[in-house]
Scaffold this active site. Structure first.
Site, PDB file in Angstrom:
ATOM      1  N   CYS A 345       0.809  -1.221   0.000  1.00 11.84           N
ATOM      2  CA  CYS A 345       0.000   0.000   0.000  1.00 11.84           C
ATOM      3  C   CYS A 345       0.836   1.262   0.000  1.00 11.84           C
ATOM      4  O   CYS A 345       0.798   2.042   0.960  1.00 11.84           O
ATOM      5  CB  CYS A 345      -0.934  -0.034   1.188  1.00 11.84           C
ATOM      6  SG  CYS A 345      -2.004  -1.458   1.059  1.00 11.84           S
ATOM      7  N   TYR A 374      21.517  -8.195  -4.140  1.00 12.42           N
ATOM      8  CA  TYR A 374      20.736  -7.183  -3.435  1.00 12.42           C
ATOM      9  C   TYR A 374      19.232  -7.336  -3.668  1.00 12.42           C
ATOM     10  O   TYR A 374      18.495  -6.360  -3.684  1.00 12.42           O
ATOM     11  CB  TYR A 374      21.230  -5.766  -3.816  1.00 12.42           C
ATOM     12  CG  TYR A 374      22.714  -5.596  -3.617  1.00 12.42           C
ATOM     13  CD1 TYR A 374      23.249  -5.574  -2.337  1.00 12.42           C
ATOM     14  CD2 TYR A 374      23.593  -5.511  -4.703  1.00 12.42           C
ATOM     15  CE1 TYR A 374      24.621  -5.454  -2.142  1.00 12.42           C
ATOM     16  CE2 TYR A 374      24.962  -5.387  -4.521  1.00 12.42           C
ATOM     17  CZ  TYR A 374      25.464  -5.361  -3.233  1.00 12.42           C
ATOM     18  OH  TYR A 374      26.819  -5.242  -3.035  1.00 12.42           O
TER      19      TYR A 374
HETATM   20  N1  LLP Z   1      32.989  -3.772  -0.563  1.00 11.15           N
HETATM   21  C1  LLP Z   1      32.358  -2.902   0.235  1.00 11.15           C
HETATM   22  C2  LLP Z   1      33.098  -2.298   1.339  1.00 11.15           C
HETATM   23  C3  LLP Z   1      31.016  -2.568  -0.005  1.00 11.15           C
HETATM   24  O1  LLP Z   1      30.400  -1.705   0.790  1.00 11.15           O
HETATM   25  C4  LLP Z   1      30.331  -3.180  -1.085  1.00 11.15           C
HETATM   26  C5  LLP Z   1      28.935  -2.848  -1.362  1.00 11.15           C
HETATM   27  C6  LLP Z   1      31.036  -4.098  -1.890  1.00 11.15           C
HETATM   28  C7  LLP Z   1      32.370  -4.375  -1.595  1.00 11.15           C
HETATM   29  C8  LLP Z   1      30.405  -4.816  -3.039  1.00 11.15           C
HETATM   30  O2  LLP Z   1      29.987  -3.955  -4.036  1.00 11.15           O
HETATM   31  P1  LLP Z   1      29.453  -4.569  -5.418  1.00 11.15           P
HETATM   32  O3  LLP Z   1      30.605  -5.281  -6.070  1.00 11.15           O
HETATM   33  O4  LLP Z   1      28.332  -5.483  -5.125  1.00 11.15           O
HETATM   34  O5  LLP Z   1      29.002  -3.368  -6.175  1.00 11.15           O
HETATM   35  N2  LLP Z   1      22.071  -2.288  -2.364  1.00 11.15           N
HETATM   36  C9  LLP Z   1      22.699  -1.616  -3.484  1.00 11.15           C
HETATM   37  C10 LLP Z   1      24.182  -1.867  -3.504  1.00 11.15           C
HETATM   38  C11 LLP Z   1      24.872  -1.439  -2.235  1.00 11.15           C
HETATM   39  C12 LLP Z   1      26.323  -1.809  -2.197  1.00 11.15           C
HETATM   40  C13 LLP Z   1      26.897  -1.611  -0.854  1.00 11.15           C
HETATM   41  N3  LLP Z   1      28.273  -1.948  -0.731  1.00 11.15           N
HETATM   42  C14 LLP Z   1      22.031  -2.030  -4.770  1.00 11.15           C
HETATM   43  O6  LLP Z   1      21.097  -2.837  -4.744  1.00 11.15           O
HETATM   44  O7  LLP Z   1      22.397  -1.542  -5.840  1.00 11.15           O
END
Ligand code: LLP
Length: 420
Positions: A345, A374
């Site tokens: 909602c 995610y």
């Molecule tokens: N290392 C650190 C310290 C991080 O904070 C993150 C992600 C990663 C590695 C991995 O990042 P990746 O390779 O997955 O981009 N919820 C958001 C993404 C938030 C990412 C947070 N930190 C989304 O759904 O797009």
């Protein structure tokens, strides 16, 4: 690699028809393809082979125990940000020596447990954190290995909510203060600096910000070591983006590796990478059922049985995810512009806005693509909607890796005081 393909008119995950999974587990559900996750892990490992990096899977992207175990067995370490992630990584058999601990708010309990297990290092983000860790390590009579997360003040050119490398973000130590912080570490009785790290953001498509930021880290690494620090590694974080749809661009792994290599190779240091989304994002879909097709006055809505509590990304980041029907439409089928929405909602409850879909009707099944990262990890129970099933496919097999929560489970978590 694309594990989700139409065969004889039906959308398959590897060799399993998604509709067959739906018939067994019901909808909505997440489905991940094992071969694709391993394919991505091996591709990264191979591309960086000459630097033999520690690939520390950022398990916040998908922290299902099966996924962590799968990547752990393939040789991955883990980038963790909480006690929960630490325990999950250890339960999955990941060697603590392959665990790096990120995050701005590590609490005492988390530090103690990580020290007790002997993790590879803490990625420190502030002076108060450094002081707390030193105190705890002193009490435990151990030396804590640390890296300093550098904030390079580089714009990652991604969504503001997932951009982390600018001075106005809460993350890291501004690179201009790095020398002072490393001095402080040197003067701390129970800390040993072993590296520097960064993470400038997520879903990064343009590789130039990586180039800029890693170059800042590389020169810092050099000057710190010239000044008597004995740093061993550079951790370049995660952030490499993926395509969430056929019109999306995605960065090239080779180009990314080339940039990294150009900075790291001359330093002859160890490399750590923390990929999350890149390993699992395209390996997962969210399958949901159409409840209603509703013609509005100014737009049309496909109302499905998954919602923003199951997949938050569109609501939170205006993220686009391609949507495919489980039954392949005719090649010349018309397309309609619709919003795909859930039953929650509030108007932020959408999974797609203004997306062109082939006509769908009640009870049709559709797949929200590129939902392996995610998705389930950010799910909640808003509107008292239980967490949904997750399924892993491997070849022609599939198995539930997370049971659907029941409404009874939800109710049982609460307590009604006797005075009510
Ligand atoms: N290392 C650190 C310290 C991080 O904070 C993150 C992600 C990663 C590695 C991995 O990042 P990746 O390779 O997955 O981009 N919820 C958001 C993404 C938030 C990412 C947070 N930190 C989304 O759904 O797009």
């Amino acid at each position: 690699m694309n594990s989700f393909e139409y065969k004889n008119g039906s959308l398959f995950a590897e060799q399993v028809k998604l509709a067959d999974i739906a018939a067994v587990v019901g909808t909505p559900f997440y489905c991940y393809c094992q071969s694709e996750i391993i394919f991505h892990f091996n591709a990264m490992k191979q591309e960086f082979a000459d630097l033999s990096p520690l690939i520390a899977y950022a398990m916040k992207a998908n922290s299902n125990q099966a996924i962590i175990s799968l990547l752990g067995n393939a040789g991955a370490g883990a980038d963790i940000v909480s006690l929960g992630e630490l325990e999950r990584a250890v339960a999955a058999g990941i060697d603590p020596k392959k665990i790096v601990f990120s995050g701005v708010g590590k609490n005492e309990k988390e530090m103690m447990r990580a020290l007790e297990l002997g993790i590879h290092c803490f990625n420190l983000e502030s002076v108060p954190e450094l002081e707390r860790l030193n105190d705890i390590a002193a009490k435990m009579n151990v030396i804590a290995p640390v890296s300093v997360r550098i904030n390079p003040d580089v714009d990652a050119k991604t969504h503001t909510k997932i951009s982390t490398g600018k001075f106005d973000n809460k993350f890291g130590i501004p690179y201009i203060e790095a020398n002072a912080v490393f001095k402080k570490i040197k003067n701390s009785s129970h800390l040993k600096a072993i590296g520097i790290d960064m993470h400038i953001g997520s879903q990064i498509i343009d590789l130039a910000p990586f180039d800029e930021a890693i170059s800042i880290l590389a020169s810092l690494f050099k000057s710190l070591n010239e000044n008597g620090h004995e740093l061993e590694h550079i951790d370049i974080g995660g952030g490499l983006g993926i395509s969430h749809g056929k019109n999306d661009k995605s960065p090239d792994l080779k180009e990314y590796a080339k940039i990294v290599r150009s900075h790291i190779k001359p330093l002859n240091c160890k490399l750590i990478i923390e990929p999350g989304r890149w390993l699992v994002g395209n390996a997962g879909v969210l399958v949901t059922k159409v409840e209603y097709f509703k013609q509005g006055a100014s737009k049309d809505f496909v109302i499905v049985n998954a919602a923003m509590n199951d997949l938050l990304r569109p609501a939170l980041y205006e993220a686009h995810h391609d949507i495919l029907p489980l039954s392949k439409p005719q090649d010349n089928a018309e397309q309609m512009k619709v919003d795909v929405v859930g039953p929650i909602c509030e108007s932020s409850d959408y999974l797609a806005q203004g997306q062109y879909l082939n006509p769908v009707k009640q009870d049709d099944l559709i797949a929200i693509m590129s939902a392996g990262a995610y998705g389930a990890a950010m799910a909640g129970t808003y509107n008292s909607r239980p967490l949904i099933t997750e399924v892993l496919v491997f070849g022609d097999k599939f198995e539930t890796i997370r049971e659907r929560q029941t409404i009874a489970d939800l109710i049982a978590l609460d307590n009604v005081p006797a005075w009510i």
